[in-house]
Design an enzyme around this catalytic site. Structure first.
Site, short mmCIF file in Angstrom:
data_model
loop_
_atom_site.label_atom_id
_atom_site.label_comp_id
_atom_site.label_asym_id
_atom_site.label_seq_id
_atom_site.Cartn_x
_atom_site.Cartn_y
_atom_site.Cartn_z
CE LYS A 84 -3.89 1.63 2.93
NZ LYS A 84 -4.74 1.27 4.10
CB SER A 159 -7.98 3.21 3.07
OG SER A 159 -7.18 2.60 4.03
CB SER A 183 -8.14 0.16 5.80
OG SER A 183 -8.87 1.36 5.72
N1 GLN Z 1 -13.08 3.19 6.50
C1 GLN Z 1 -12.49 3.54 7.75
C2 GLN Z 1 -12.27 5.03 7.82
O1 GLN Z 1 -12.62 5.68 6.92
C3 GLN Z 1 -11.24 2.77 7.98
C4 GLN Z 1 -10.01 3.39 7.43
C5 GLN Z 1 -8.77 2.58 7.72
O2 GLN Z 1 -8.83 1.50 8.32
N2 GLN Z 1 -7.64 3.13 7.35
O3 GLN Z 1 -11.75 5.54 8.75
#
Ligand code: GLN
Length: 481
Positions: A84, A159, A183
């Site tokens: 990532k 994400s 994420s």
């Molecule tokens: N979707 C969650 C958020 O928007 C998780 C994001 C993540 O785990 N980086 O915060």
């Protein structure tokens, strides 16, 4: 799915490494294969921000030479992987998909990358994400949206959407992701791959762009639990560069199937209520029945504070990220607004131009809940409820060995479907954030499809029970074959 959907193109990571070490294949040929697939496929899916051709080819060449000289090049010799783009890879651009970091060259690298490279693995590309990991669809990437490998009109999740799509498209055998509130698990569920979020502290956060320091975890996406076990075994364990890292409970995280008889699995009742797609509930219930038929004792379990977890998450996480992002002020890192006449103007312009809407929204929420006069009403209260949630999970784990539920209330949604309403988007995280707030390990394992879109089963375990959770996931994976 686009690329070779009907047959796997990669052997397991242990077989690949064995082939490279024994000379029956070369690291160079594995790297070329990964780069070729990325080249052919990514034009349609936009999973990748940068490919690291030169760096990857050089590393492959030195591994192949070492092997020709009779050395063993490690447990992942020549195995390509994707990180990532919030992982620092030495000498490579690291943007976290944000304009404010665009062009930033990593002066050191993350511990996870360091440990993988020490075992011969080769990073071939950096994957797309929601900018700074804020989001659940990659639609918040400042660069482009990653498409779902099963349906180009839908999101890959986020994400770590680029990592999940890349693995589903077989660009590499595995990818690294980060999971602050879901994420890794949610994009894994949307793309039909396995996604593992370990116990908080099991993998060093050093060298990964910080989002919320008390819930950030580093984990792995792959097509099998076996591959995840090996990668986790390599990257986990204490690191002096991250004071929150912990010792593992056992020497190795690699294990065989779990004997399900006598194992108690709690079905989280709150995850089957309103707002959950009934087709998703059905697929997940069928998966739970499989565990039951194979000897597990299935019991309903209630965690009442789960209903407040999302509200708690969207106070604590913005609070922490607003503080972590203070460092991106135009003075020390990449983007700095030109032409400012005072320091304050430079801060102002840099952050106004450099951050996207979602980062600004979260910084404002975070600053607000930490400001004097509101701190007790929001931040302190959220921390109190977080403690209550932790206590409820701890108590429930006195009754059961594992817990189970869906990963997400829906399958992959349409691109654009939730972008107009941030709260609707945040609601997608309702079943993943608790594991982060509590610090427990959780995994998404593919368990079926609805209209050709994958559905993930979420399995959870007590803190540090990573080995048995992976073993349970492996057992479930076998039952689904
Ligand atoms: N979707 C969650 C958020 O928007 C998780 C994001 C993540 O785990 N980086 O915060």
């Amino acid at each position: 799915m686009a690329y070779a959907a009907d047959k796997p193109v990669w052997d397991s990571v242990s077989v690949l490494a064995e082939q490279v070490n024994s000379g029956s294949t070369t690291a160079a040929s594995l790297v070329e294969k990964a780069l070729q697939i990325i080249h052919e496929v990514d034009v349609n899916y936009s999973a990748i921000i940068t490919t690291l051709q030169k760096r990857a080819r050089e590393r492959a060449a030195s591994i192949d030479i070492a092997i020709q000289n009779g050395q063993n090049a490690g447990r992942l010799a020549g195995v390509p992987f994707i990180a990532k783009d919030n992982f620092l890879v030495f000498g490579a651009e690291t943007t976290a998909a944000s304009n404010i970091l665009k062009g930033f060259t990593a002066p050191y690298q993350s511990t996870a990358i360091e440990r993988l490279e020490a075992e011969g693995a080769i990073c071939v590309a950096k994957a797309n994400l929601d900018a700074l990991a804020h989001g659940g669809s990659t639609e918040n990437s400042d660069f482009f949206v990653t498409k779902n490998p099963h349906d180009l009109t839908r999101v890959a999740g986020g994400s770590s959407g680029g990592s999940a799509a890349a693995v589903a498209l077989q660009m590499a055998p595995f990818a690294l992701g980060s999971d602050t509130g879901g994420s890794i698990r949610q994009p894994a569920s949307f793309c039909g791959v396995v996604g593992y979020k370990p116990t908080y502290g099991l993998v060093s956060r050093s060298g990964v762009v910080a989002m919320a320091s008390s819930t950030d975890t580093i984990g792995v996406l792959a097509t099998s639990v076996d591959d995840i076990m090996i990668v986790m075994d390599i990257i986990s364990g204490p690191d002096e560069l991250d004071g929150t890292t912990i010792e593992r409970l056992s020497d190795s995280l690699i294990s065989d199937n779990l004997d399900l008889s006598g194992k108690k699995i709690g079905v989280i009742q709150e995850y089957f209520g309103n707002g959950v797609d009934s087709a998703v509930s059905k697929v997940v219930q069928a998966a739970i029945s499989k565990l039951e038929k194979n000897g597990a004792e299935i019991v309903p379990i209630n965690i009442p504070s789960i209903e407040l977890a999302l509200a708690v998450y969207y106070i604590i996480v913005p609070a922490e990220l607003s503080s972590n992002l203070a460092r991106l002020d135009g003075q020390r890192y990449q983007y700095s607004a030109p032409g400012s006449s005072t320091l304050n103007e430079s801060y102002d312009q840099t952050r106004s131009n450099g951050f996207g809407d979602e980062a600004k929204r979260r910084i404002m929420i975070g600053t607000h809940v930490l400001s004097s006069g509101y701190y007790d009403a929001y931040y302190t209260k959220a921390q109190t409820v977080r403690t209550k949630l932790i206590n409820e999970f701890t108590k429930a784990f006195e009754e059961v060995d594992f817990m189970v539920g869906p990963v997400s209330p829906t399958t992959a949604f349409k691109i654009g479907e939730n972008t107009e309403d941030p709260v609707k988007m945040y609601l997608q995280d309702i079943m993943t954030v608790s594991a982060n707030l509590v610090g427990i390990p959780a995994i998404s394992v593919p368990c079926g499809h609805i209209d050709n879109l994958p559905v993930g089963l979420q399995l959870l375990a007590p803190q540090r029970a990573d080995k048995s959770l992976l073993s349970l996931a492996k057992t479930f994976e076998r039952l689904s074959e």
